[in-house]
Design an enzyme around this catalytic site. Structure first.
Site, PDB file in Angstrom:
ATOM      1  N   ASN A 145     -42.788  71.089 -41.466  1.00  0.00           N
ATOM      2  CA  ASN A 145     -41.518  70.542 -41.956  1.00  0.00           C
ATOM      3  C   ASN A 145     -41.397  69.094 -41.497  1.00  0.00           C
ATOM      4  O   ASN A 145     -41.182  68.828 -40.313  1.00  0.00           O
ATOM      5  CB  ASN A 145     -40.354  71.390 -41.416  1.00  0.00           C
ATOM      6  CG  ASN A 145     -38.997  70.868 -41.873  1.00  0.00           C
ATOM      7  OD1 ASN A 145     -38.883  69.760 -42.407  1.00  0.00           O
ATOM      8  ND2 ASN A 145     -37.968  71.651 -41.642  1.00  0.00           N
ATOM      9  N   HIS A 178     -37.610  71.275 -50.660  1.00  0.00           N
ATOM     10  CA  HIS A 178     -37.839  70.891 -49.262  1.00  0.00           C
ATOM     11  C   HIS A 178     -38.812  71.886 -48.631  1.00  0.00           C
ATOM     12  O   HIS A 178     -38.696  73.095 -48.814  1.00  0.00           O
ATOM     13  CB  HIS A 178     -36.509  70.876 -48.513  1.00  0.00           C
ATOM     14  CG  HIS A 178     -36.668  70.680 -47.041  1.00  0.00           C
ATOM     15  ND1 HIS A 178     -37.553  69.770 -46.510  1.00  0.00           N
ATOM     16  CD2 HIS A 178     -36.058  71.278 -45.970  1.00  0.00           C
ATOM     17  CE1 HIS A 178     -37.484  69.817 -45.186  1.00  0.00           C
ATOM     18  NE2 HIS A 178     -36.593  70.732 -44.842  1.00  0.00           N
ATOM     19  N   CYS A 197     -33.015  66.498 -44.039  1.00  0.00           N
ATOM     20  CA  CYS A 197     -34.121  66.825 -44.947  1.00  0.00           C
ATOM     21  C   CYS A 197     -33.775  66.586 -46.413  1.00  0.00           C
ATOM     22  O   CYS A 197     -34.666  66.628 -47.269  1.00  0.00           O
ATOM     23  CB  CYS A 197     -34.557  68.257 -44.744  1.00  0.00           C
ATOM     24  SG  CYS A 197     -34.899  68.615 -43.030  1.00  0.00           S
TER      25      CYS A 197
HETATM   26  N1  ACO Z   1     -43.877  82.889 -32.159  1.00  0.00           N
HETATM   27  C1  ACO Z   1     -43.790  84.220 -31.938  1.00  0.00           C
HETATM   28  N2  ACO Z   1     -42.623  84.888 -31.916  1.00  0.00           N
HETATM   29  C2  ACO Z   1     -41.504  84.192 -32.148  1.00  0.00           C
HETATM   30  C3  ACO Z   1     -41.520  82.802 -32.397  1.00  0.00           C
HETATM   31  C4  ACO Z   1     -42.778  82.153 -32.389  1.00  0.00           C
HETATM   32  N3  ACO Z   1     -42.904  80.830 -32.625  1.00  0.00           N
HETATM   33  N4  ACO Z   1     -40.255  82.387 -32.592  1.00  0.00           N
HETATM   34  C5  ACO Z   1     -39.476  83.472 -32.473  1.00  0.00           C
HETATM   35  N5  ACO Z   1     -40.228  84.551 -32.206  1.00  0.00           N
HETATM   36  C6  ACO Z   1     -39.798  85.922 -32.010  1.00  0.00           C
HETATM   37  C7  ACO Z   1     -38.327  86.016 -31.687  1.00  0.00           C
HETATM   38  O1  ACO Z   1     -38.104  85.888 -30.307  1.00  0.00           O
HETATM   39  C8  ACO Z   1     -38.009  87.434 -32.166  1.00  0.00           C
HETATM   40  O2  ACO Z   1     -38.420  88.352 -31.219  1.00  0.00           O
HETATM   41  P1  ACO Z   1     -37.520  89.659 -30.921  1.00  0.00           P
HETATM   42  O3  ACO Z   1     -37.487  90.412 -32.217  1.00  0.00           O
HETATM   43  O4  ACO Z   1     -38.263  90.342 -29.826  1.00  0.00           O
HETATM   44  O5  ACO Z   1     -36.175  89.137 -30.516  1.00  0.00           O
HETATM   45  C9  ACO Z   1     -38.909  87.590 -33.404  1.00  0.00           C
HETATM   46  O6  ACO Z   1     -39.952  86.621 -33.231  1.00  0.00           O
HETATM   47  C10 ACO Z   1     -38.216  87.341 -34.687  1.00  0.00           C
HETATM   48  O7  ACO Z   1     -37.491  86.118 -34.582  1.00  0.00           O
HETATM   49  P2  ACO Z   1     -36.552  85.626 -35.714  1.00  0.00           P
HETATM   50  O8  ACO Z   1     -35.803  84.434 -35.237  1.00  0.00           O
HETATM   51  O9  ACO Z   1     -35.802  86.792 -36.273  1.00  0.00           O
HETATM   52  O10 ACO Z   1     -37.627  85.157 -36.804  1.00  0.00           O
HETATM   53  P3  ACO Z   1     -37.347  84.676 -38.249  1.00  0.00           P
HETATM   54  O11 ACO Z   1     -38.043  85.552 -39.192  1.00  0.00           O
HETATM   55  O12 ACO Z   1     -35.896  84.375 -38.487  1.00  0.00           O
HETATM   56  O13 ACO Z   1     -38.131  83.282 -38.259  1.00  0.00           O
HETATM   57  C11 ACO Z   1     -37.723  80.935 -38.222  1.00  0.00           C
HETATM   58  C12 ACO Z   1     -37.730  82.235 -37.398  1.00  0.00           C
HETATM   59  C13 ACO Z   1     -39.137  80.662 -38.668  1.00  0.00           C
HETATM   60  C14 ACO Z   1     -37.248  79.819 -37.290  1.00  0.00           C
HETATM   61  C15 ACO Z   1     -36.782  81.110 -39.425  1.00  0.00           C
HETATM   62  O14 ACO Z   1     -35.554  81.617 -39.005  1.00  0.00           O
HETATM   63  C16 ACO Z   1     -36.558  79.822 -40.158  1.00  0.00           C
HETATM   64  O15 ACO Z   1     -37.460  79.243 -40.725  1.00  0.00           O
HETATM   65  N6  ACO Z   1     -35.300  79.344 -40.209  1.00  0.00           N
HETATM   66  C17 ACO Z   1     -34.963  78.129 -40.923  1.00  0.00           C
HETATM   67  C18 ACO Z   1     -35.310  76.960 -40.061  1.00  0.00           C
HETATM   68  C19 ACO Z   1     -35.316  75.669 -40.839  1.00  0.00           C
HETATM   69  O16 ACO Z   1     -35.650  75.630 -41.980  1.00  0.00           O
HETATM   70  N7  ACO Z   1     -34.977  74.581 -40.127  1.00  0.00           N
HETATM   71  C20 ACO Z   1     -35.073  73.289 -40.654  1.00  0.00           C
HETATM   72  C21 ACO Z   1     -33.911  72.915 -41.496  1.00  0.00           C
HETATM   73  S1  ACO Z   1     -34.171  71.410 -42.278  1.00  0.00           S
HETATM   74  C22 ACO Z   1     -33.851  70.103 -41.239  1.00  0.00           C
HETATM   75  O17 ACO Z   1     -32.863  69.440 -41.415  1.00  0.00           O
HETATM   76  C23 ACO Z   1     -34.803  69.718 -40.128  1.00  0.00           C
END
Ligand code: ACO
Length: 328
Positions: free
Chosen positions: A272, A242, A116
């Site tokens: 993204n 980003h 990214c």
């Molecule tokens: N829908 C509903 N619930 C979900 C989903 C979903 N899509 N995904 C996860 N959950 C649940 C989880 O299972 C968890 O449930 P639990 O509490 O019962 O265990 C709860 O929601 C919370 O999950 P978390 O993983 O703690 O959620 P978080 O607030 O961390 O958000 C996310 C997850 C959106 C993936 C976040 O961590 C994030 O954006 N991380 C960065 C990812 C990123 O930017 N990646 C790209 C990098 S750039 C590149 O090179 C491509």
């Protein structure tokens, strides 16, 4: 920290273009096929919808052609094409070769993969080519992540999408004002396990760990570019981060001391798009007349690898609506 040679030739952006596939997937569409909801996706990511489909070459040709048209130049004047992508259409040859042919360019063309952060890497490379004598460079950031996303995995499927953004950069003299004032590129391969896709496989991600590191490395990279440029956060007119997650952008802006009103965001309707995300956000900011000659603009990205890249630009008068009367 790198330093600039005193006689560096500089470049300004003279054209821009963006492209997104026609097929739009809303959060509600995703909620029909996986255990998620519109509200969860908006609250945790800021994303409402995204566009998916197309090829890396096809989207690049679309955004690249628009950028060349807006710059008002002949494609044969371009001295190099830099295509940032993590999702080339083939392993061999580089996707940039097909884009070069379809756009009618007569120059060298190569792909770069810095995830990214790729577009900002490309922008810095383009400035390097201009410093070495090139006059016009086309920089494109394109990704077609839908092809490497597991649409049964709610951890990643709600985030990733497809798109492309391009800029034409042309050599400039001091009189025209534009300048790359500072830049920073970084990578940390020891973090590979948190975000990767094997050849032929899907993106695997530890979202929490990526989130935690993303904020830190974006802020660190931005601070290094600003220090090199000799500018402070309060002097920035616009930050183009980003587009991964609105909470990452908010946290980074807060730590940098930049109010969110000065951040360009499009992730609400793009998701993204990796290498395309910064040029898509920059293109939207240009269309909304949010950048003007003399403005200080910070571009900052992070990505798999874990790469980070940032650049501080003093905006020039190269865009069609900024050019003085009578000049192309
Ligand atoms: N829908 C509903 N619930 C979900 C989903 C979903 N899509 N995904 C996860 N959950 C649940 C989880 O299972 C968890 O449930 P639990 O509490 O019962 O265990 C709860 O929601 C919370 O999950 P978390 O993983 O703690 O959620 P978080 O607030 O961390 O958000 C996310 C997850 C959106 C993936 C976040 O961590 C994030 O954006 N991380 C960065 C990812 C990123 O930017 N990646 C790209 C990098 S750039 C590149 O090179 C491509």
């Amino acid at each position: 920290m790198p330093s600039f040679p005193a006689n560096t030739r500089n470049a300004i952006i003279t054209g821009w273009g963006t492209a997104q596939p026609a097929k739009v997937l809303t959060n509600h569409d995703l909620a029909e096929v996986m255990d998620t909801s519109h509200d969860w996706i908006v609250e945790r990511t800021g994303i409402h919808r995204r566009a998916v489909g197309g090829t890396t070459v096809g989207l690049s040709v679309e955004s690249g052609r628009l950028a060349i048209d807006r710059a008002g130049i002949d494609p044969r004047e371009i001295d190099a094409l830099v295509l940032a992508t993590t999702t080339p259409d083939r392993c061999v040859p580089a996707s940039s070769a097909a884009v070069q042919h379809e756009l009618g360019l007569r120059c060298g063309a190569f792909d770069i993969n810095a995830a990214c952060s790729g577009f900002v890497y490309g922008l810095v490379i383009a400035h390097g080519l201009v410093a070495m004598g090139a006059n016009k460079i086309l920089v494109i950031g394109t990704d077609t992540l839908a092809r490497i996303t597991d649409w049964n995995d709610r951890n990643t499927a709600v985030l990733f999408a497809d798109g492309s953004g391009a800029v034409v950069m042309e050599v400039t003299d001091d009189a025209r004002g534009g300048q790359l004032l500072g830049w920073h590129l970084d990578a940390d391969g020891s973090a590979e396990r948190f975000l990767y896709a094997d050849i032929g496989g899907y993106i695997q991600m530890d979202g929490k760990e990526v989130f935690r590191r993303a904020v830190r490395i974006m802020v660190d990279s931005a601070e290094q570019s600003m220090a090199q440029a000799g500018v402070t956060a309060d002097q920035l007119s616009l930050i183009v981060p980003h587009q991964a997650n609105i909470r990452i952008i908010e946290a980074a802006c807060q730590r940098l001391g930049v109010p969110m009103e000065r951040a360009a965001t499009v992730l609400q309707h793009t998701g993204n798009t990796s290498s395309a995300s910064i040029p898509l956000a920059l293109g939207a900011a240009i269309e909304d007349h949010r950048v003007n000659p003399g403005d200080l603009v910070l571009l900052v990205g992070f990505g798999a690898g874990m790469t980070a890249a940032s650049a501080v630009l003093r905006w020039g008068d190269g865009l069609p609506h900024h050019r003085p009367e009578g000049r192309r």
